[in-house]
Design a protein around this motif. Structure first.
Motif, PDB file in Angstrom:
ATOM      1  N   ILE A 141     -37.753   2.679 -25.095  1.00  0.00           N
ATOM      2  CA  ILE A 141     -37.490   1.715 -26.268  1.00  0.00           C
ATOM      3  C   ILE A 141     -38.061   2.529 -27.588  1.00  0.00           C
ATOM      4  O   ILE A 141     -37.550   2.410 -28.616  1.00  0.00           O
ATOM      5  CB  ILE A 141     -38.157   0.526 -26.134  1.00  0.00           C
ATOM      6  CG1 ILE A 141     -37.373  -0.269 -25.188  1.00  0.00           C
ATOM      7  CG2 ILE A 141     -38.624  -0.152 -27.340  1.00  0.00           C
ATOM      8  CD1 ILE A 141     -38.248  -1.455 -24.638  1.00  0.00           C
ATOM      9  N   ARG A 142     -39.258   3.101 -27.561  1.00  0.00           N
ATOM     10  CA  ARG A 142     -39.762   3.971 -28.839  1.00  0.00           C
ATOM     11  C   ARG A 142     -38.902   5.056 -29.210  1.00  0.00           C
ATOM     12  O   ARG A 142     -38.719   5.251 -30.372  1.00  0.00           O
ATOM     13  CB  ARG A 142     -41.304   4.307 -28.527  1.00  0.00           C
ATOM     14  CG  ARG A 142     -41.923   4.934 -29.657  1.00  0.00           C
ATOM     15  CD  ARG A 142     -43.129   5.571 -29.195  1.00  0.00           C
ATOM     16  NE  ARG A 142     -43.333   6.381 -28.315  1.00  0.00           N
ATOM     17  CZ  ARG A 142     -44.160   7.109 -28.037  1.00  0.00           C
ATOM     18  NH1 ARG A 142     -45.461   6.729 -28.616  1.00  0.00           N
ATOM     19  NH2 ARG A 142     -44.482   8.045 -27.061  1.00  0.00           N
ATOM     20  N   GLU A 143     -38.582   5.762 -28.018  1.00  0.00           N
ATOM     21  CA  GLU A 143     -37.877   6.936 -28.248  1.00  0.00           C
ATOM     22  C   GLU A 143     -36.616   7.163 -28.696  1.00  0.00           C
ATOM     23  O   GLU A 143     -36.312   7.846 -29.932  1.00  0.00           O
ATOM     24  CB  GLU A 143     -37.820   7.912 -26.809  1.00  0.00           C
ATOM     25  CG  GLU A 143     -37.080   9.197 -26.949  1.00  0.00           C
ATOM     26  CD  GLU A 143     -37.965  10.292 -27.596  1.00  0.00           C
ATOM     27  OE1 GLU A 143     -37.520  11.379 -27.972  1.00  0.00           O
ATOM     28  OE2 GLU A 143     -39.237  10.052 -27.576  1.00  0.00           O
ATOM     29  N   VAL A 144     -35.713   6.033 -28.499  1.00  0.00           N
ATOM     30  CA  VAL A 144     -34.334   6.037 -28.997  1.00  0.00           C
ATOM     31  C   VAL A 144     -34.247   4.935 -30.035  1.00  0.00           C
ATOM     32  O   VAL A 144     -32.997   4.662 -30.386  1.00  0.00           O
ATOM     33  CB  VAL A 144     -33.486   5.814 -27.898  1.00  0.00           C
ATOM     34  CG1 VAL A 144     -33.472   7.292 -27.008  1.00  0.00           C
ATOM     35  CG2 VAL A 144     -33.490   4.664 -27.011  1.00  0.00           C
ATOM     36  N   GLY A 145     -35.264   4.071 -30.117  1.00  0.00           N
ATOM     37  CA  GLY A 145     -35.015   2.835 -31.054  1.00  0.00           C
ATOM     38  C   GLY A 145     -34.364   1.612 -30.511  1.00  0.00           C
ATOM     39  O   GLY A 145     -33.602   0.931 -31.265  1.00  0.00           O
ATOM     40  N   ILE A 146     -34.425   1.490 -29.307  1.00  0.00           N
ATOM     41  CA  ILE A 146     -34.113   0.065 -28.773  1.00  0.00           C
ATOM     42  C   ILE A 146     -34.714  -1.076 -29.357  1.00  0.00           C
ATOM     43  O   ILE A 146     -36.011  -0.846 -29.458  1.00  0.00           O
ATOM     44  CB  ILE A 146     -34.370   0.313 -27.339  1.00  0.00           C
ATOM     45  CG1 ILE A 146     -33.388   1.474 -26.721  1.00  0.00           C
ATOM     46  CG2 ILE A 146     -33.646  -1.032 -26.528  1.00  0.00           C
ATOM     47  CD1 ILE A 146     -33.563   1.448 -25.197  1.00  0.00           C
ATOM     48  N   PRO A 147     -34.025  -2.196 -29.385  1.00  0.00           N
ATOM     49  CA  PRO A 147     -34.775  -3.369 -30.318  1.00  0.00           C
ATOM     50  C   PRO A 147     -35.878  -3.648 -29.630  1.00  0.00           C
ATOM     51  O   PRO A 147     -36.118  -3.733 -28.185  1.00  0.00           O
ATOM     52  CB  PRO A 147     -33.682  -4.431 -29.992  1.00  0.00           C
ATOM     53  CG  PRO A 147     -32.608  -3.589 -30.228  1.00  0.00           C
ATOM     54  CD  PRO A 147     -32.496  -2.342 -29.622  1.00  0.00           C
ATOM     55  N   THR A 148     -37.156  -4.149 -30.010  1.00  0.00           N
ATOM     56  CA  THR A 148     -38.334  -4.487 -29.766  1.00  0.00           C
ATOM     57  C   THR A 148     -38.232  -5.560 -28.565  1.00  0.00           C
ATOM     58  O   THR A 148     -39.291  -5.932 -27.831  1.00  0.00           O
ATOM     59  CB  THR A 148     -39.521  -4.246 -30.506  1.00  0.00           C
ATOM     60  OG1 THR A 148     -39.052  -5.212 -31.477  1.00  0.00           O
ATOM     61  CG2 THR A 148     -39.775  -2.904 -31.177  1.00  0.00           C
ATOM     62  N   ASP A 149     -37.298  -6.470 -28.855  1.00  0.00           N
ATOM     63  CA  ASP A 149     -37.365  -7.592 -28.002  1.00  0.00           C
ATOM     64  C   ASP A 149     -36.333  -7.393 -27.001  1.00  0.00           C
ATOM     65  O   ASP A 149     -36.110  -8.531 -26.287  1.00  0.00           O
ATOM     66  CB  ASP A 149     -36.797  -8.892 -29.110  1.00  0.00           C
ATOM     67  CG  ASP A 149     -35.259  -8.813 -29.434  1.00  0.00           C
ATOM     68  OD1 ASP A 149     -34.787  -7.394 -29.504  1.00  0.00           O
ATOM     69  OD2 ASP A 149     -34.659  -9.512 -30.173  1.00  0.00           O
ATOM     70  N   CYS A 150     -36.227  -6.347 -26.425  1.00  0.00           N
ATOM     71  CA  CYS A 150     -35.318  -5.874 -25.435  1.00  0.00           C
ATOM     72  C   CYS A 150     -36.024  -6.377 -24.015  1.00  0.00           C
ATOM     73  O   CYS A 150     -37.257  -6.049 -24.111  1.00  0.00           O
ATOM     74  CB  CYS A 150     -34.930  -4.477 -25.200  1.00  0.00           C
ATOM     75  SG  CYS A 150     -33.835  -4.030 -23.674  1.00  0.00           S
ATOM     76  N   SER A 151     -35.435  -7.136 -23.240  1.00  0.00           N
ATOM     77  CA  SER A 151     -36.011  -7.403 -21.684  1.00  0.00           C
ATOM     78  C   SER A 151     -36.055  -6.197 -20.888  1.00  0.00           C
ATOM     79  O   SER A 151     -35.048  -5.361 -21.369  1.00  0.00           O
ATOM     80  CB  SER A 151     -35.201  -8.500 -21.076  1.00  0.00           C
ATOM     81  OG  SER A 151     -35.377  -9.833 -21.935  1.00  0.00           O
ATOM     82  N   ARG A 152     -36.910  -5.887 -20.132  1.00  0.00           N
ATOM     83  CA  ARG A 152     -37.165  -4.732 -19.378  1.00  0.00           C
ATOM     84  C   ARG A 152     -37.744  -4.607 -18.101  1.00  0.00           C
ATOM     85  O   ARG A 152     -38.618  -5.898 -17.985  1.00  0.00           O
ATOM     86  CB  ARG A 152     -37.924  -3.804 -20.475  1.00  0.00           C
ATOM     87  CG  ARG A 152     -39.378  -3.953 -20.625  1.00  0.00           C
ATOM     88  CD  ARG A 152     -39.918  -3.053 -21.700  1.00  0.00           C
ATOM     89  NE  ARG A 152     -41.320  -3.378 -22.064  1.00  0.00           N
ATOM     90  CZ  ARG A 152     -42.356  -2.911 -21.526  1.00  0.00           C
ATOM     91  NH1 ARG A 152     -42.387  -1.885 -20.471  1.00  0.00           N
ATOM     92  NH2 ARG A 152     -43.581  -3.191 -21.675  1.00  0.00           N
ATOM     93  N   LEU A 153     -37.716  -3.784 -17.363  1.00  0.00           N
ATOM     94  CA  LEU A 153     -38.314  -3.691 -16.050  1.00  0.00           C
ATOM     95  C   LEU A 153     -38.546  -2.180 -15.657  1.00  0.00           C
ATOM     96  O   LEU A 153     -37.408  -1.587 -15.814  1.00  0.00           O
ATOM     97  CB  LEU A 153     -37.277  -4.320 -15.132  1.00  0.00           C
ATOM     98  CG  LEU A 153     -37.856  -4.448 -13.532  1.00  0.00           C
ATOM     99  CD1 LEU A 153     -39.109  -4.969 -13.240  1.00  0.00           C
ATOM    100  CD2 LEU A 153     -36.401  -4.836 -12.684  1.00  0.00           C
TER     101      LEU A 153
END
Length: 374
Positions: A141-153
Motif C-alpha cells: 500500500i505504501r510502495e505503490v500508492g494503494i488507497p489507505t482505506d483499502c481492506s486487506r489481509l
C-alpha cells in the motif's frame, strides 16, 4: 507409469451437461501478472556456484525436471562463493525483494486489465518465506500508492497451498462488493528460506524452489465490469492430519535459522488424496472429471505432478503448464498455479463454456481446489 502424450479433448461438453454449473454464477478472474528476480540460474550453474561435488546431491539437482530458476543469491565472500546469510539477513531479503517483486506483479496485473491502483478495494498478500510485521499488504500500500482505506489481509505460513486459500477469501470479498476489484498477490522469496549445510535434507529443498510473485484480480460482474476471464464457481479442500509433519519449518539450532523439511513420501500422500478432493469439488455439479478441459496444478515437483496425474488419469498435455512452470521457474510455492494460469491464457485455447480445475498442495498436508468456467 508413463503418462500419455496425447491430449484428450471432450468436444461434446456443453453447459447443458451440467445444469448446476451452467447456472451458478461467481466472481470472475480479470487478469494476472507475474514477476521474478533479474537473475536466473541453471541447476548446473548453482552446483558450480556452490562447488557442490557430492554425487548424491548433484543427482538431486540434475534429475528434478528443472532447467532454471530465478533466485536472489547472496553476495560473494572472499572465497568467490556466495557467503552464508544470517537469519536476520534472510528476513531482510524477504522483505526487500518481496516488496519489489510483489509491486511489479501487482502493477503488471493492473496494466493488463486497464485498472489503476486507486481501483483496488481489497488486497490479500500471501507468503511463506519469511515473517513480517507489518506484512506485505501494508508495505505494498505504501510502495505503490494503494488507497489507505483499502481492506486487506495477510496470509502467512500456510505454504504452497495458500494461493487457493487466499483466493477463496478474495473472491468472497468480491462477491460481497459487486463491481469492486479485489486483488491477491503471492510473494515467495524462497532464496530467503535456504539453509546450506551439505545435508540431503536441505539439498532437496535447495534444488527445488525459486523466487517469484504473482498477482490476480477478481471482481463480481456488474454492467460496469466486463467479464474477461473465468468465473470461480466452487472450492473444495482436503487435509490429511496424519501427514501434518510431512512439510514443515523447523528451527535449526546449529545454523541459527529456520529450515524447511520435505518428507520423501509427500508425492504419494498428495496423489493418494487427489481423487477424494476432486470428487468433493465436482459433487453436486453434474460434471464428470472427463469434462474438465483445463487443469492447473501446483508445480510441486516432478514426483508430485506425476503422482497427481496418475491418480486423476491426466495426460502430459493436461499438465503441460504445470511441468512447464517447474522446468522454467522451479517450485514457486503459493504462486506457482498463477504462473500456469498465465501460460494458459497466453495460449488462447480456452473456449466459452470450458471448465477448469485449479489445484494446490502444501503443509497440513493439504490439497486445495477450485472449479472455474471460462
Amino acid at each position: 507409469m508413463l503418462l500419455s502424450e496425447n491430449p484428450v479433448r471432450q468436444d461434446d461438453i456443453r453447459l447443458s451437461d451440467a445444469p448446476w454449473a451452467a447456472t451458478r454464477g461467481g466472481p470472475s478472474i480479470l487478469g494476472v501478472g507475474t514477476s521474478n528476480p533479474d537473475s536466473s540460474y541453471t541447476q548446473e550453474d548453482l552446483l558450480d556456484l556452490y562447488d557442490i561435488q557430492d554425487r548424491r546431491i548433484r543427482s538431486v539437482f540434475l534429475n528434478c525436471a528443472i532447467d532454471k530458476r530465478f533466485l536472489d543469491v547472496p553476495p560473494y565472500g572472499d572465497d568467490g562463493r556466495p557467503r552464508t546469510e544470517t537469519q536476520g539477513e534472510l528476513l531482510a531479503k524477504h522483505k526487500a525483494r518481496g516488496t519489489e517483486m510483489g509491486a511489479r506483479a501487482l502493477q503488471s496485473c493492473l496494466k493488463q486489465i486497464g485498472a489503476a491502483v486507486s481501483d483496488i478495494g481489497y488486497l490479500v498478500c500471501v507468503s511463506s518465506t519469511g515473517l513480517l510485521t507489518p506484512g506485505f499488504s501494508a508495505l505494498l500500500i505504501r510502495e505503490v500508492g494503494i488507497p489507505t482505506d483499502c481492506s486487506r489481509l495477510d496470509v502467512v505460513g500456510m505454504g504452497c497451498n495458500a494461493g487457493l486459500n487466499a483466493l477463496n477469501a478474495t473472491t468472497g470479498w468480491a462477491s460481497a462488493n459487486p463491481g469492486r476489484i479485489a486483488l491477491m498477490v503471492c510473494i515467495e522469496v524462497c532464496s530467503a528460506a535456504y539453509v546450506f549445510d551439505g545435508t540431503m535434507r536441505t539439498s532437496v529443498v535447495n534444488s527445488l524452489f525459486g523466487d517469484g510473485a504473482a498477482a490476480i484480480a477478481v471482481s463480481h460482474g456488474t454492467p460496469e465490469t466486463e467479464r474477461t476471464g473465468p468465473q470461480v464457481l466452487k472450492y473444495a479442500s482436503c487435509i490429511v492430519p496424519d501427514a501434518v509433519a510431512a512439510m514443515r519449518y523447523d528451527w535449526d539450532d546449529d545454523q541459527g535459522k529456520f529450515s524447511f523439511f520435505l518428507d520423501r513420501d509427500v508425492p504419494y500422500v498428495v496423489g493418494a488424496h487427489a481423487e477424494t478432493v476432486i470428487g468433493n469439488l465436482l459433487s453436486g455439479t453434474g460434471l464428470r472429471r472427463s469434462q474438465i478441459a483445463h487443469w492447473l496444478i501446483h508445480s510441486g515437483g516432478k514426483k508430485v505432478i506425476d503422482s497427481v496425474a496418475v491418480n486423476l488419469g491426466l495426460t502430459r498435455h493436461d499438465v503441460r503448464h504445470t511441468t512447464g512452470v517447474l522446468r522454467d521457474y522451479g517450485n514457486l510455492s503459493s504462486g506457482s498455479f498463477l504462473f500456469s494460469y498465465e501460460q494458459l491464457m497466453r495460449e488462447g485455447v480456452t473456449r466459452p463454456g470450458d471448465y477448469g480445475v485449479l489445484m494446490t498442495m502444501g503443509p497440513g498436508s493439504t490439497l486445495e481446489t477450485a472449479l472455474v468456467r471460462y
